[in-house]
Design a protein around this motif. Structure first.
Motif, short mmCIF file in Angstrom:
data_model
loop_
_atom_site.label_atom_id
_atom_site.label_comp_id
_atom_site.label_asym_id
_atom_site.label_seq_id
_atom_site.Cartn_x
_atom_site.Cartn_y
_atom_site.Cartn_z
N TRP A 215 47.81 41.41 35.40
CA TRP A 215 48.70 40.51 36.12
C TRP A 215 49.44 41.22 37.25
O TRP A 215 49.59 42.45 37.23
CB TRP A 215 49.68 39.87 35.13
N GLN A 216 49.90 40.46 38.19
CA GLN A 216 50.62 41.00 39.35
C GLN A 216 51.70 40.02 39.78
O GLN A 216 51.76 38.87 39.32
CB GLN A 216 49.66 41.24 40.50
N VAL A 248 39.41 46.45 41.97
CA VAL A 248 40.41 45.42 41.66
C VAL A 248 40.02 44.14 42.37
O VAL A 248 39.87 44.12 43.60
CB VAL A 248 41.82 45.88 42.07
N SER A 249 39.86 43.07 41.61
CA SER A 249 39.42 41.78 42.15
C SER A 249 40.49 40.73 41.88
O SER A 249 40.74 40.37 40.72
CB SER A 249 38.11 41.36 41.50
N PRO A 250 41.15 40.19 42.92
CA PRO A 250 42.21 39.20 42.74
C PRO A 250 41.67 37.79 42.56
O PRO A 250 41.78 36.93 43.44
CB PRO A 250 43.03 39.33 44.03
N LEU A 264 48.53 44.55 46.04
CA LEU A 264 47.31 45.29 45.71
C LEU A 264 46.97 46.36 46.75
O LEU A 264 46.66 47.49 46.40
CB LEU A 264 46.14 44.33 45.54
N ASP A 265 47.02 46.00 48.04
CA ASP A 265 46.65 46.98 49.08
C ASP A 265 47.74 48.01 49.31
O ASP A 265 47.47 49.08 49.86
CB ASP A 265 46.34 46.26 50.40
N ALA A 280 39.26 50.57 45.03
CA ALA A 280 38.74 49.64 46.04
C ALA A 280 39.15 48.23 45.65
O ALA A 280 38.97 47.82 44.49
CB ALA A 280 37.23 49.75 46.15
N ARG A 281 39.69 47.50 46.60
CA ARG A 281 40.12 46.12 46.34
C ARG A 281 39.08 45.15 46.89
O ARG A 281 38.72 45.20 48.07
CB ARG A 281 41.48 45.88 46.97
N ALA A 282 38.59 44.26 46.04
CA ALA A 282 37.63 43.25 46.45
C ALA A 282 38.33 42.13 47.22
O ALA A 282 39.51 41.84 47.00
CB ALA A 282 36.91 42.67 45.23
#
Length: 325
Positions: A215-216, A248-250, A264-265, A280-282
């Motif tokens: 969670w975020q 990481v995939s939001p 995230l970034d 790496a963020r998707a």
């Protein structure tokens, strides 16, 4: 039956002077701590006081509107163009019965029921001449939502060094645990749908990586329990287990708006760097042609009378209304 499509979104500031009034709209009645409000305001000011979300809505509308049979309108929950103003314009334009596409794929109070309440309040403000507005169904498992996320996961994973101990981490907006418990007619719908989406995206990615849902973007006071773990805490736990890299995939979001690019970034990426994790963020669907076609498909489903119903009932998720703070 239907003579317009209404896109309903969260809204965001487009000028530094908009930030505090916008946040006042977002947090009204939610008992958000002043220090959290100041921190979020600083996040927006870091980007010149402009949220990407409004421009992303404009781009999505432009993509949907190409060769589309219905006029497309746009109204926001928290900032201009405000939903009530848009519904008033629809009334003046002669719209009688519209469909609403909400930029949230899931069930739950803040993800679904609150949008229904916003639409009802906007119609009530206009009065008896307001158009009827029917919300389109949840789309968490639609291929037009899943496949762009899966492609983005593959693209992100390709950026990481080969041969590492990789983990796929899905994120969504945290909510109070009491709100999560009351989501849907039998409770737990928000988490259940996200777990389903995560499984579908993982499978469609073809990467065969172990994955977690975390969670975020928590915003409530510390004494109120929210869904955990937070993505930053989870990255620390993964490092301690020997994981060397994360994708990481939001999946909780449809576009790269401020909560994605800041939480995230900036924050999660900084945590990963401190921990020595490859990161790496998707991306999110945005205006991917499959996502745009999905919106059209949802409209066609409803127009044809064969739409799959949402698993909702009258008053569904309303118990979550009092648990937002």
């Amino acid at each position: 039956m239907y003579d317009a499509l209404l896109l309903v979104s969260f809204g965001g500031p487009e000028h530094p002077d908009d930030v505090l009034p916008f946040l006042a709209n977002v947090t009204r009645g939610r008992n958000v701590p002043p220090e959290r409000l100041a921190a979020v305001a600083e996040h927006y000011q870091h980007f010149g006081g402009v949220s990407p979300i409004n421009q992303q809505c404009r781009e999505l509308i432009a993509a949907i509107d190409r060769d589309f049979d219905l006029p497309v309108y746009w109204g926001n929950r928290n900032w201009h163009p405000l939903l009530a103003d848009t519904v008033s314009q629809m009334r003046d334009d002669g719209v009688r019965h519209a469909l609403a596409f909400v930029t949230s794929a899931y069930g739950g109070y803040s993800a679904c029921r609150q949008y229904l309440e916003d639409i009802a309040a906007a119609r009530a403000a206009i009065g008896p001449s307001a158009p009827m507005i029917d919300k389109l169904r949840h789309f968490h498992d639609h291929p037009g939502f899943v496949e762009p996320h899966a492609d983005a996961v593959r693209a992100a994973a390709a950026k990481l060094p080969a041969g590492g101990n990789l983990r796929l981490v899905f994120t969504a907006h945290s909510i109070p645990t009491s709100m999560a418990a009351s989501a849907g007619p039998e409770g737990g719908l928000y988490e259940a749908q996200l777990l389903q989406t995560a499984a579908l995206v993982s499978e469609a990615s073809g990467l065969d990586l172990p994955w977690d849902l975390v969670w975020q973007s928590r915003s409530g006071p510390p004494h109120v329990p929210w869904l955990e773990p937070d993505v930053n805490d989870h990255l620390e736990a993964l490092r301690d287990k020997g994981v060397t890299g994360v994708v990481v995939s939001p999946i909780g979001f449809v576009s790269d708006h401020l909560e994605v690019i800041w939480d995230l970034d900036n924050e999660a990426a900084g945590t990963a760097k401190r921990l020595g994790l490859d990161y790496a963020r998707a991306g999110t669907p945005g205006t991917d042609p499959r996502f745009v076609q999905m919106v059209r498909d949802l409209v066609a489903e409803r127009v044809s009378g064969v739409a799959r119903p949402d698993p909702c009932s009258a008053g569904c998720c309303s118990l979550g209304k009092g648990t937002r703070s």
